[in-house]
Design an enzyme around this catalytic site. Structure first.
Site, PDB file in Angstrom:
ATOM      1  N   SER A 134      96.203 -30.291  39.946  1.00 52.53           N
ATOM      2  CA  SER A 134      96.021 -29.555  38.688  1.00 52.53           C
ATOM      3  C   SER A 134      94.774 -28.689  38.812  1.00 52.53           C
ATOM      4  O   SER A 134      93.798 -29.079  39.479  1.00 52.53           O
ATOM      5  CB  SER A 134      95.826 -30.521  37.523  1.00 52.53           C
ATOM      6  OG  SER A 134      95.452 -29.801  36.361  1.00 52.53           O
ATOM      7  N   TYR A 148      91.479 -37.791  34.449  1.00 52.96           N
ATOM      8  CA  TYR A 148      92.644 -37.066  35.001  1.00 52.96           C
ATOM      9  C   TYR A 148      92.173 -35.992  35.988  1.00 52.96           C
ATOM     10  O   TYR A 148      92.697 -35.878  37.101  1.00 52.96           O
ATOM     11  CB  TYR A 148      93.424 -36.447  33.848  1.00 52.96           C
ATOM     12  CG  TYR A 148      94.518 -35.479  34.238  1.00 52.96           C
ATOM     13  CD1 TYR A 148      95.783 -35.927  34.615  1.00 52.96           C
ATOM     14  CD2 TYR A 148      94.299 -34.100  34.198  1.00 52.96           C
ATOM     15  CE1 TYR A 148      96.787 -35.036  34.956  1.00 52.96           C
ATOM     16  CE2 TYR A 148      95.299 -33.196  34.536  1.00 52.96           C
ATOM     17  CZ  TYR A 148      96.539 -33.665  34.916  1.00 52.96           C
ATOM     18  OH  TYR A 148      97.526 -32.772  35.247  1.00 52.96           O
TER      19      TYR A 148
HETATM   20  P1  NAP Z   1     105.966 -34.389  32.221  1.00 53.92           P
HETATM   21  O1  NAP Z   1     106.764 -33.298  31.596  1.00 53.92           O
HETATM   22  O2  NAP Z   1     105.218 -35.335  31.347  1.00 53.92           O
HETATM   23  O3  NAP Z   1     106.943 -35.224  33.180  1.00 53.92           O
HETATM   24  C1  NAP Z   1     106.404 -36.308  33.877  1.00 53.92           C
HETATM   25  C2  NAP Z   1     107.435 -36.821  34.859  1.00 53.92           C
HETATM   26  O4  NAP Z   1     106.817 -37.847  35.646  1.00 53.92           O
HETATM   27  C3  NAP Z   1     108.629 -37.470  34.178  1.00 53.92           C
HETATM   28  O5  NAP Z   1     109.755 -37.254  35.009  1.00 53.92           O
HETATM   29  C4  NAP Z   1     108.245 -38.949  34.167  1.00 53.92           C
HETATM   30  O6  NAP Z   1     109.382 -39.825  34.138  1.00 53.92           O
HETATM   31  C5  NAP Z   1     107.533 -39.054  35.493  1.00 53.92           C
HETATM   32  N1  NAP Z   1     106.575 -40.158  35.614  1.00 53.92           N
HETATM   33  C6  NAP Z   1     105.479 -40.401  34.845  1.00 53.92           C
HETATM   34  N2  NAP Z   1     104.846 -41.495  35.286  1.00 53.92           N
HETATM   35  C7  NAP Z   1     105.547 -41.959  36.361  1.00 53.92           C
HETATM   36  C8  NAP Z   1     105.408 -43.070  37.221  1.00 53.92           C
HETATM   37  N3  NAP Z   1     104.404 -43.942  37.091  1.00 53.92           N
HETATM   38  N4  NAP Z   1     106.331 -43.243  38.204  1.00 53.92           N
HETATM   39  C9  NAP Z   1     107.358 -42.365  38.343  1.00 53.92           C
HETATM   40  N5  NAP Z   1     107.551 -41.300  37.544  1.00 53.92           N
HETATM   41  C10 NAP Z   1     106.647 -41.104  36.556  1.00 53.92           C
HETATM   42  O7  NAP Z   1     104.892 -33.803  33.258  1.00 53.92           O
HETATM   43  P2  NAP Z   1     104.698 -32.342  33.893  1.00 53.92           P
HETATM   44  O8  NAP Z   1     103.868 -31.549  32.962  1.00 53.92           O
HETATM   45  O9  NAP Z   1     105.981 -31.827  34.404  1.00 53.92           O
HETATM   46  O10 NAP Z   1     103.727 -32.712  35.110  1.00 53.92           O
HETATM   47  C11 NAP Z   1     104.165 -32.850  36.434  1.00 53.92           C
HETATM   48  C12 NAP Z   1     102.933 -32.842  37.332  1.00 53.92           C
HETATM   49  O11 NAP Z   1     102.242 -31.605  37.149  1.00 53.92           O
HETATM   50  C13 NAP Z   1     101.922 -33.941  37.018  1.00 53.92           C
HETATM   51  O12 NAP Z   1     101.370 -34.448  38.211  1.00 53.92           O
HETATM   52  C14 NAP Z   1     100.851 -33.220  36.201  1.00 53.92           C
HETATM   53  O13 NAP Z   1      99.607 -33.841  36.296  1.00 53.92           O
HETATM   54  C15 NAP Z   1     100.887 -31.865  36.876  1.00 53.92           C
HETATM   55  N6  NAP Z   1     100.332 -30.793  36.035  1.00 53.92           N
HETATM   56  C16 NAP Z   1     100.918 -30.442  34.858  1.00 53.92           C
HETATM   57  C17 NAP Z   1     100.366 -29.424  34.085  1.00 53.92           C
HETATM   58  C18 NAP Z   1     100.938 -28.994  32.760  1.00 53.92           C
HETATM   59  O14 NAP Z   1     100.272 -28.214  32.026  1.00 53.92           O
HETATM   60  N7  NAP Z   1     102.152 -29.428  32.398  1.00 53.92           N
HETATM   61  C19 NAP Z   1      99.214 -28.773  34.533  1.00 53.92           C
HETATM   62  C20 NAP Z   1      98.651 -29.141  35.745  1.00 53.92           C
HETATM   63  C21 NAP Z   1      99.223 -30.150  36.484  1.00 53.92           C
HETATM   64  P3  NAP Z   1     110.113 -40.278  32.728  1.00 53.92           P
HETATM   65  O15 NAP Z   1     110.920 -39.076  32.270  1.00 53.92           O
HETATM   66  O16 NAP Z   1     110.964 -41.427  33.126  1.00 53.92           O
HETATM   67  O17 NAP Z   1     109.013 -40.618  31.778  1.00 53.92           O
END
Ligand code: NAP
Length: 239
Positions: A134, A148
């Site tokens: 991130s 985080y």
């Molecule tokens: P999200 O929409 O909250 O989706 C999270 C995903 O991870 C879901 O598929 C969830 O499964 C799964 N998950 C959560 N905890 C888990 C665990 N312990 N074991 C296996 N699966 C798990 O998140 P996102 O925004 O797409 O983020 C994806 C990545 O991008 C993350 O690493 C996040 O830190 C990074 N990121 C996101 C942003 C942003 O603004 N969105 C910015 C920077 C970085 P379930 O559906 O079963 O809950």
């Protein structure tokens, strides 16, 4: 290709794009079976093979089970995207508990480590790993989630070290650092509309889409990035 946390958000966009690029995929999730199954069905409609595996990447026994299932089902692994990640309620560092830091690091850092370790034991030359970090790693996320941000900085360093360890084996390891992206993760911090609030601080003056991160991930895993390893690619609208 295994994409951890691919039932929703950036992970779901990544497996869908991977399927369009000819990959068979493993859709990993932790709770949301309906969302995972929906992604699997969408991939099958694109003519690729997909299975969903429930596994908490913070749990070593679950990760062992997931890779055993991949061995049984596919017999090989060409690509791993360590995408699953979590964060908790926004608060200043002085109010945080050690338990909270341990929960966040268990998923974001230890889960990434476990999956990397399992994957490189199976990967052949030409395979690749992308870790989803991130831009928070560079910003520190004050008053929201320093834990985080610190966990994502650990992922960046893990990428550099592992990339150097496996480079001579022909395995490339890179990081993508998304900026603020429209997904459901912001609700975990207690502010589902956070992305819109911070929009004005993004030089490009807009929030990113999951698809824009998926494009960078697939590019890094492709031969077009054949001389890149240990790199950190910011996809953050200029932040
Ligand atoms: P999200 O929409 O909250 O989706 C999270 C995903 O991870 C879901 O598929 C969830 O499964 C799964 N998950 C959560 N905890 C888990 C665990 N312990 N074991 C296996 N699966 C798990 O998140 P996102 O925004 O797409 O983020 C994806 C990545 O991008 C993350 O690493 C996040 O830190 C990074 N990121 C996101 C942003 C942003 O603004 N969105 C910015 C920077 C970085 P379930 O559906 O079963 O809950």
């Amino acid at each position: 290709m295994l994409v951890t946390g691919s039932s929703r958000g950036i992970g779901a966009a990544t497996v869908l794009l991977a399927a369009e690029n000819g990959f068979d995929v493993i859709v990993n999730y932790v709770h949301n079976v309906d969302a995972a199954q929906h992604v699997v069905t969408s991939i099958q409609e694109r003519g690729q093979h997909a299975i969903a595996i429930q596994a908490d990447i913070a749990c070593q026994a679950d990760v062992d089970m997931m890779f055993a299932a991949i061995d049984d089902h596919f017999g090989k692994l060409d690509a791993l995207v360590n995408n699953a990640g979590t964060l908790e309620q926004q608060m200043p560092l002085e109010d945080m508990t050690v338990d909270r830091w341990q929960r966040v690091f268990a998923v974001n850092v230890f889960g990434t480590f476990l999956c990397c370790q399992k994957a490189i034991k199976r990967m052949k030359a030409g395979s690749g790993i992308v870790n989803v970090s991130s831009i928070a790693a560079t910003l520190g996320s004050p008053f929201e989630y320093v834990d985080y941000a610190a966990s994502k900085a650990a992922v960046d360093t893990l990428t550099i070290g592992l990339a150097k360890e496996v480079a001579s084996r022909g395995i490339r390891v890179n990081t993508v650092r998304p900026g603020t992206i429209h997904t459901e993760i912001h609700a975990l911090g207690g502010e589902p509309e956070r992305a819109e609030r911070v929009k004005a601080s993004i030089p490009m003056q807009r929030v990113g889409e999951a698809q824009e991160i998926a494009e960078a991930i697939l590019w890094l895993l492709s031969d077009k990035a054949s001389y890149m390893t240990g790199a950190c690619v910011d996809v953050s609208g200029g932040r």
